[in-house]
Scaffold this motif. Structure first.
Motif: not given
Length: 153
Positions: A81-82, A86-88, A144-145, A149-152
């Motif tokens: 997740l982290k 970071l990628s985003k 945005l994708y 993904t993070l919110r899911g």
């Protein structure tokens, strides 16, 4: 305590920036191409991109600030997740660098246009609509994708 506000500002900023780029590229740019007079076409293009660029600058700053806040908030999280966070943020940073380049090209072209150097002004911004802007649109949709993904999770 303010997590909902931070996430809201982050998402709103992303929507304004990416949505503005999509609107310019898909809706406005094709209409500008129907203008026959090349000087009017270039002048309107520079004016429209200038308005968009100045509109999104505060949203880019909000996006980067809230992104750092969110990254800091997940500092204690383990696993992938982290790294998604970071990628985003790396994607948004690359987009900001690309935006900064487009901004400087457009600003230079505006000065050249004002000085009557139309061909030089046109050459300065020729890569924005068909290369630089689409790159930022694709990167923005990828970010945005990743955010969805993070919110899911």
């Amino acid at each position: 305590m303010y997590s909902h506000t931070v996430v809201f500002l982050h998402v709103l900023s992303a929507f304004v920036w990416v949505g503005g780029m999509i609107a310019i590229r898909v809706a406005v740019h094709p209409v500008l191409q129907s203008i026959d007079d090349p000087r009017i076409k270039l002048g309107k293009t520079l004016e429209i991109t200038g308005r968009l660029f100045h509109l999104v600058i505060p949203f880019i700053l909000i996006l980067l600030t809230t992104g750092l806040m969110l990254l800091y908030a997940v500092d204690g999280l383990e696993g992938g997740l982290k790294y998604v966070f970071l990628s985003k943020e790396i994607v948004w940073t690359v987009m900001t660098a690309n935006f900064s380049y487009m901004y400087l090209c457009r600003r230079t072209a505006w000065k050249l246009f004002g000085a009557g150097k139309f061909s030089e002004a046109k050459a300065k911004v020729k890569h924005i609509p068909n290369l630089l802007l689409p790159v930022n649109i694709v990167l923005g949709m990828a970010a945005l994708y990743l955010g969805v993904t993070l919110r899911g999770l």
